[in-house]
Every structure is written in structure tokens, then in C-alpha cells.
Design an enzyme around this catalytic site. Structure first.
Site, PDB file in Angstrom:
ATOM      1  N   HIS A  85       0.828  -1.208   0.000  1.00 13.40           N
ATOM      2  CA  HIS A  85       0.000   0.000   0.000  1.00 13.40           C
ATOM      3  C   HIS A  85       0.858   1.253   0.000  1.00 13.40           C
ATOM      4  CE1 HIS A  85      -4.162  -1.704   1.328  1.00 13.40           C
ATOM      5  NE2 HIS A  85      -3.573  -2.458   0.442  1.00 13.40           N
ATOM      6  N   ASN A  99      -7.645   2.354   2.757  1.00 14.28           N
ATOM      7  CA  ASN A  99      -6.568   1.580   3.375  1.00 14.28           C
ATOM      8  C   ASN A  99      -7.075   0.160   3.611  1.00 14.28           C
ATOM      9  OD1 ASN A  99      -7.735   1.182   5.995  1.00 14.28           O
ATOM     10  ND2 ASN A  99      -7.001   3.161   6.681  1.00 14.28           N
ATOM     11  N   HIS A 102      -1.120 -13.187  -0.870  1.00 14.20           N
ATOM     12  CA  HIS A 102      -2.336 -13.660  -0.198  1.00 14.20           C
ATOM     13  C   HIS A 102      -2.204 -15.109   0.270  1.00 14.20           C
ATOM     14  CE1 HIS A 102      -5.017 -10.301  -2.123  1.00 14.20           C
ATOM     15  NE2 HIS A 102      -4.171  -9.837  -1.228  1.00 14.20           N
TER      16      HIS A 102
END
Ligand code: HEM
Ligand SMILES: *[C@@H]1O[C@H](CO)[C@@H](O)[C@H](O)[C@H]1NC(C)=O
Ligand SMILES: *[C@@H]1O[C@H](CO)[C@@H](O)[C@H](O)[C@H]1NC(C)=O
Ligand SMILES: *[C@@H]1O[C@H](CO)[C@@H](O)[C@H](O)[C@H]1NC(C)=O
Length: 325
Positions: free
Chosen positions: A65, A92, A192
Site C-alpha cells: 500500500h 486503506n 495472499h
């Protein structure tokens, strides 16, 4: 004579540009002279933090991010008294606080040895690599020399982070803006393999996919029923499900086996196998963990170059949560 002088000046200019470019580039061992043990100190802080709490997913996601908004410059670390900094943006998508604390702890340890030398942006890059390796993922060298940014605003987040319901074209265009290829996209999505998602980010696939079929038909039916149990309608909004259906704490290639088996949790995960532009890469990573590891390391290094400030740009923050002045 005039010509020679011109040639000499020209050479000097080329030479100076080369030097300046060298200064403006990331490189491994950037702190070899100025803070030799920086990476070791960061690693020790990460090891300690990981022994206390499952900080790996939050730290890895924080790096992603940070890099996609204003570049990898620790802009995401800034705490604003008015709650209008980057980390406060609704996009976020709930970056976990543990990642922030990991970087803060590492910075404190580094400052104690070499004050004012190592940027928060580099500490985040090192920590993101370390949590991957310590979770069972690849070992790789990180390029360093990033400076900390001077801008952090919530309003710059929207539209710069991928959303869980994105299709491949949307993912592709967002990643290609940062010179990240489709292979990089598939490899980085492998992050992930660790961590969790709140139910809200995939509930549409269970309850409101389309009028004739409320459940996304591309989900494995047994897996869909498990998800419905874990995330009933009106579920407690704090409930989470592993992004990797089997090993949420281990950095392995089971995420890709999930995608092949119709167990990709987010739409943005599932599309990587559904779309013919990326399905072969997913199959490759599902079958060859070493290919995944190599591609992930390569893509992380490329991610770490996005929008970096170097040389005299930005600053070396003393405290990662606030600008120096
Ligand atoms: C390709 C587009 C991507 C999308 C749409 C996406 C979206 C999401 C969403 C919705 C979550 C769940 C957040 C929550 O419920 O708290 C999540 C978690 C996570 N993401 Fe991604 N992500 C993407 C790519 C990446 C990349 C490139 C990385 C890192 C290299 C990454 C690392 C993570 C990690 C580690 C978690 C787990 C966080 C935790 O458990 O605290 N993601 N992502
Ligand atoms: C992310 O944004 C939400 C508001 O949408 C906020 O409540 C939360 O504290 C933010 N996360 C962090 C880590 O700052
Ligand atoms: C992307 O790569 C191209 C060619 O390799 C380069 O010219 C360009 O500056 C890069 N862009 C970014 C944003 O890094
Ligand atoms: C990828 O998708 C295409 C088109 O649907 C298909 O022909 C091909 O066999 C798939 N490849 C893999 C490796 O799954």
C-alpha cells in the site's frame, strides 16, 4: 581548440549525469559504510515482533500500500492529528496496525545505533522481505537508498489501490502504471498466501452475485458453503477468513492451488485463473513452488522501486509517524 574544449565539457557533463544517476538509484548494501548492521537490526526487531504477534501479513501489505500511493516512501506511516493522512483513507482497507508497529520497533532499534541514517521507507522494505522469508518464503536481497516522502494525504489514496472486485483489465492497468507486468501481478498476488480478509470483501460472491445465481458459480460449491458458514449474512464485521484456504501463516504456493480449485477468496484472486491472459502463470506457480518464489522475489524488487525518492529528495525521518519539521 574550441572543439576539443567543447568535447571535454561534454564528457564532464556526461560524467556528472552518470554520477547523479548513480546517486539517484537504489542499490544493495546502500548502508554498508553508514550503518553496516542496519539489515541485521531490522531483522532482529522483526523476529521479536513475530514471536509476539502474527505481524507478517500486516507488514507485507503495508509495503504494498505504501508503494502504490506516492511511491515506496513511508508516506503510509504518517500519523495525522486531523486523521487526513494516507493511512486514514477508507481505501486503506483496514491495513493492520501490527505492520506499523513492526516498522516503528525496527526504526527505534536502528536509530539507537545509527541515528538519522536509515529511512523508514527502507526499513519497511527490509521488514517486508524479512516477514516473507521468516514465514517460509524466498530469501532475496533488497535494494536500498530510499528517502522518506514529505507528502501523506488521504485524498491521494482513492483510485491508487486495487479493489477486491476488480477484473483483470482493472488490475492490469493499475499494476502496469508502476511498470509491473502481468507475471508480476500474479506473483505479487501470491502475498495472499498469508493473512486474512474480512467477510465484507467477498460477501457479494456469496449473497448477491447475480439474480439467478446469488453464489458466484466459479466458486467451488463446497468452499462456498464453508464461506457462508464463516460469514453468515449480518456477520460481525470483524470476522475474517484466511485468504489461503489451508495455510494462512505459511508463505507457500497453496494460494495458487486454491485458485485452480475454485477457492480463490477475492474476485481479484479468482480472476487470475479465470482469465486466459494469466491462467498459465497461475498453473505454473501451482505446480512449481520454486518458479513462484523466484517470480515473487523479482516482483518485490520491482515493487520496491515504484516512485522512490533518492539522493537529496525527501528526508530521513527521525520518527516514522511524523515528518521532521
Ligand atoms: C492484486 C490486487 C490486490 C487486491 C485487490 C488486494 C485486496 C486485499 C483485500 C481486500 C484484503 C483483505 C483486507 C482485510 O480484510 O483486512 C487483502 C489482504 C492482504 N493483502 Fe492484498 N490485495 C491485492 C494485492 C496485494 C499485494 C500485491 C500484496 C503484497 C505484496 C498484498 C498483501 C496482502 C496481505 C499480506 C493481506 C493480509 C492482511 C492481513 O491479514 O492483515 N495484497 N488484500
Ligand atoms: C483505515 O481507515 C479506517 C477508516 O475507514 C480507520 O478507521 C482505520 O483506523 C484506518 N487504519 C489505520 C491502520 O489507520
Ligand atoms: C518503466 O520502465 C520504462 C522502461 O524500462 C522506463 O523508461 C520508465 O521510466 C519506467 N517507469 C516507471 C514509473 O518506473
Ligand atoms: C487457459 O485458458 C485457456 C482459454 O480458456 C485454455 O485454453 C487453456 O488451456 C488454459 N490454460 C491453463 C494452463 O489452464
Amino acid at each position: 581548440m574550441e572543439l576539443e574544449k567543447g568535447g571535454y565539457l561534454y564528457l564532464m557533463l556526461v560524467f556528472m549525469i552518470l554520477i547523479m544517476r548513480g546517486e539517484g538509484q537504489l542499490r544493495e548494501n546502500f548502508y554498508a559504510a553508514s550503518c553496516q548492521n542496519a539489515e541485521t537490526i531490522v531483522r532482529q526487531a522483526v523476529v521479536k515482533k513475530m514471536s509476539l504477534t502474527a505481524t507478517a501479513p500486516g507488514t507485507l501489505r503495508l509495503f504494498f500500500h505504501d508503494c502504490f500511493v506516492e511511491g515506496c516512501d513511508a508516506s503510509i506511516m504518517i500519523a495525522s492529528p486531523n486523521n487526513d493522512a494516507e493511512k486514514d483513507a477508507s481505501d486503506n482497507l483496514s491495513v493492520a496496525g501490527d505492520g506499523f508497529d513492526t516498522v516503528a520497533q525496527a526504526k527505534q532499534a536502528v536509530e539507537a545505533i545509527c541515528p538519522g541514517v536509515v529511512s523508514c521507507a527502507d526499513i519497511l522494505a527490509i521488514a517486508a522481505r524479512d516477514v516473507v522469508t521468516l514465514s517460509g518464503g524466498p530469501k532475496f536481497n533488497v535494494e536500498l537508498g530510499r528517502r522518506d516522502g514529505l507528502v501523506s494525504t488521504a485524498s491521494r489514496v482513492k483510485g491508487n489501490l486495487p479493489e477486491p472486485n476488480f477484473n483483470l483489465d482493472q488490475l492490469k492497468s493499475m499494476f502496469s502504471k508502476h511498470n509491473l507486468s502481468l507475471v508480476d501481478l500474479v506473483a505479487l498476488s501470491g502475498a495472499h498466501t498469508i493473512g486474512f480478509s474480512h467477510c465484507e470483501f467477498f460477501a457479494n460472491r456469496l449473497y448477491s452475485f447475480s439474480p439467478p445465481s446469488p453464489i458466484d458459480p466459479s466458486l467451488d460449491p463446497t468452499y462456498a458453503q464453508e464461506l457462508i458458514k464463516l460469514c453468515p449474512k449480518n456477520v460481525d464485521p470483524t470476522f475474517v477468513v484466511g485468504l489461503d484456504s489451508q495455510t494462512s501463516r505459511t508463505f507457500d504456493n497453496l494460494y495458487y492451488k486454491d485458485l485452480v480449485a475454485g477457492k480463490g477468496l477475492l474476485t481479484s484472486d479468482a480472476v487470475l485463473f479465470k482469465d486466459p491472459a494469466t491462467n498459465a502463470t497461475v498453473t505454473d506457480f501451482a505446480n512449481n513452488p520454486l518458479n513462484f518464489n523466484t517470480a515473487f522475489a523479482t516482483a518485490m524488487i520491482k515493487l520496491g522501486r515504484v516512485g522512490v525518492k533518492t539522493g537529496n529528495e525527501g528526508e530521513i525521518r527521525r520518527n516514522c509517524a511524523s515528518f521532521n519539521t
